[in-house]
Motif scaffolding. Structure first.
Motif, short mmCIF file in Angstrom:
data_model
loop_
_atom_site.label_atom_id
_atom_site.label_comp_id
_atom_site.label_asym_id
_atom_site.label_seq_id
_atom_site.Cartn_x
_atom_site.Cartn_y
_atom_site.Cartn_z
N PHE A 1 -21.38 25.22 -7.34
CA PHE A 1 -20.14 24.61 -7.83
C PHE A 1 -20.16 24.29 -9.33
CE2 PHE A 1 -22.90 21.08 -6.85
CZ PHE A 1 -22.63 20.14 -7.83
N LEU A 2 -21.34 24.25 -9.94
CA LEU A 2 -21.43 23.73 -11.30
C LEU A 2 -21.67 24.81 -12.37
CD1 LEU A 2 -21.53 21.18 -13.09
CD2 LEU A 2 -23.98 21.04 -12.58
N TYR A 3 -22.57 25.73 -12.13
CA TYR A 3 -23.02 26.64 -13.18
C TYR A 3 -21.89 27.50 -13.74
CZ TYR A 3 -27.78 25.46 -11.67
OH TYR A 3 -28.95 24.82 -11.35
N ASP A 4 -21.14 28.16 -12.90
CA ASP A 4 -20.04 28.99 -13.38
C ASP A 4 -18.98 28.17 -14.09
OD1 ASP A 4 -21.25 31.31 -12.48
OD2 ASP A 4 -20.06 31.42 -10.63
N ALA A 5 -18.71 26.97 -13.57
CA ALA A 5 -17.70 26.11 -14.20
C ALA A 5 -18.13 25.73 -15.61
CB ALA A 5 -17.47 24.86 -13.36
N LEU A 6 -19.41 25.41 -15.79
CA LEU A 6 -19.91 25.08 -17.13
C LEU A 6 -19.78 26.28 -18.07
CD1 LEU A 6 -23.16 23.07 -16.29
CD2 LEU A 6 -20.99 22.15 -17.13
N ARG A 7 -20.17 27.45 -17.60
CA ARG A 7 -20.12 28.66 -18.43
C ARG A 7 -18.68 29.03 -18.80
NH1 ARG A 7 -24.14 30.75 -14.39
NH2 ARG A 7 -26.16 30.44 -15.38
N GLU A 8 -17.75 28.84 -17.85
CA GLU A 8 -16.36 29.18 -18.10
C GLU A 8 -15.71 28.23 -19.10
OE1 GLU A 8 -14.44 29.25 -14.27
OE2 GLU A 8 -15.67 30.92 -13.58
N GLU A 9 -16.10 26.98 -19.07
CA GLU A 9 -15.46 25.97 -19.91
C GLU A 9 -16.08 25.83 -21.30
OE1 GLU A 9 -12.68 24.19 -19.32
OE2 GLU A 9 -12.44 25.31 -17.46
N ARG A 10 -17.36 26.16 -21.44
CA ARG A 10 -18.06 25.99 -22.71
C ARG A 10 -18.91 27.22 -23.01
NH1 ARG A 10 -15.15 22.40 -21.77
NH2 ARG A 10 -15.35 20.17 -22.18
N ASP A 11 -18.59 27.90 -24.10
CA ASP A 11 -19.36 29.09 -24.50
C ASP A 11 -20.79 28.69 -24.84
OD1 ASP A 11 -17.18 30.78 -24.24
OD2 ASP A 11 -16.58 30.54 -26.34
N GLY A 12 -21.72 29.57 -24.50
CA GLY A 12 -23.10 29.39 -24.91
C GLY A 12 -23.95 28.54 -23.99
N LEU A 13 -23.40 28.05 -22.89
CA LEU A 13 -24.20 27.23 -21.98
C LEU A 13 -24.90 28.11 -20.95
CD1 LEU A 13 -21.93 24.15 -21.21
CD2 LEU A 13 -23.67 24.42 -23.00
N LEU B 1 -14.92 16.30 -9.64
CA LEU B 1 -15.28 15.14 -10.45
C LEU B 1 -16.66 15.35 -11.07
CD1 LEU B 1 -14.74 12.29 -11.52
CD2 LEU B 1 -15.68 11.40 -9.36
N ALA B 2 -17.59 15.90 -10.31
CA ALA B 2 -18.93 16.18 -10.83
C ALA B 2 -18.87 17.17 -11.99
CB ALA B 2 -19.84 16.69 -9.72
N VAL B 3 -18.07 18.20 -11.87
CA VAL B 3 -17.91 19.18 -12.95
C VAL B 3 -17.27 18.52 -14.17
CG1 VAL B 3 -16.67 21.27 -13.66
CG2 VAL B 3 -17.88 21.21 -11.47
N ARG B 4 -16.22 17.76 -13.95
CA ARG B 4 -15.54 17.09 -15.07
C ARG B 4 -16.51 16.19 -15.83
NH1 ARG B 4 -12.30 11.75 -15.23
NH2 ARG B 4 -14.49 11.20 -15.18
N ASP B 5 -17.29 15.40 -15.11
CA ASP B 5 -18.21 14.49 -15.77
C ASP B 5 -19.41 15.21 -16.35
OD1 ASP B 5 -16.47 12.42 -15.31
OD2 ASP B 5 -17.71 11.42 -13.80
N ALA B 6 -19.81 16.33 -15.76
CA ALA B 6 -20.87 17.14 -16.35
C ALA B 6 -20.42 17.72 -17.69
CB ALA B 6 -21.27 18.27 -15.39
#
Length: 105
Positions: free
Chosen positions: A73-85, A41-46
């Motif tokens: 739990f957050l950094y890799d998920a952000l990078r995988e879902e959105r390029d350039g983060l 949920l934290a990743v989804r809302d981030a």
């Protein structure tokens, strides 16, 4: 990512982290009790917070301390879902949460 909650649909039950696009830098509060044992949920809302931040600005993602350091739990998920983060750790809050800055390209 391993879920620590039941398999309910967060899109159906959770309030959105924001309802507008922020054309400035801002902070998204991911410290509420509902996040304490739900990294998904934290990743989804981030990701929603990033999507609601205008290009050229940043969002501070303030995550619940019970989830541990956001690099886990957050950094890799952000990078995988959105390029350039490129998430950047800022600090640990006095309340135990963690602040991560995400510049939106």
């Amino acid at each position: 990512m391993t879920s620590t909650t039941d398999d309910h649909d967060h899109d159906e039950t959770a309030e959105p982290i924001t309802d507008r696009v922020h054309d400035n830098s801002w902070s998204a509060n991911l410290e509420e009790p509902k996040y304490a044992d739900d990294p998904e949920l934290a990743v989804r809302d981030a990701l929603a917070a990033v999507d609601h931040t205008a290009s050229g600005n940043h969002v501070n993602l303030v995550t619940h301390g019970d989830l541990g350091h956001p690099k886990e739990f957050l950094y890799d998920a952000l990078r995988e879902e959105r390029d350039g983060l490129d998430p950047e750790y800022v600090e640990r809050c006095g309340c135990g949460g963690h602040v991560t800055r995400v510049d939106v390209p």
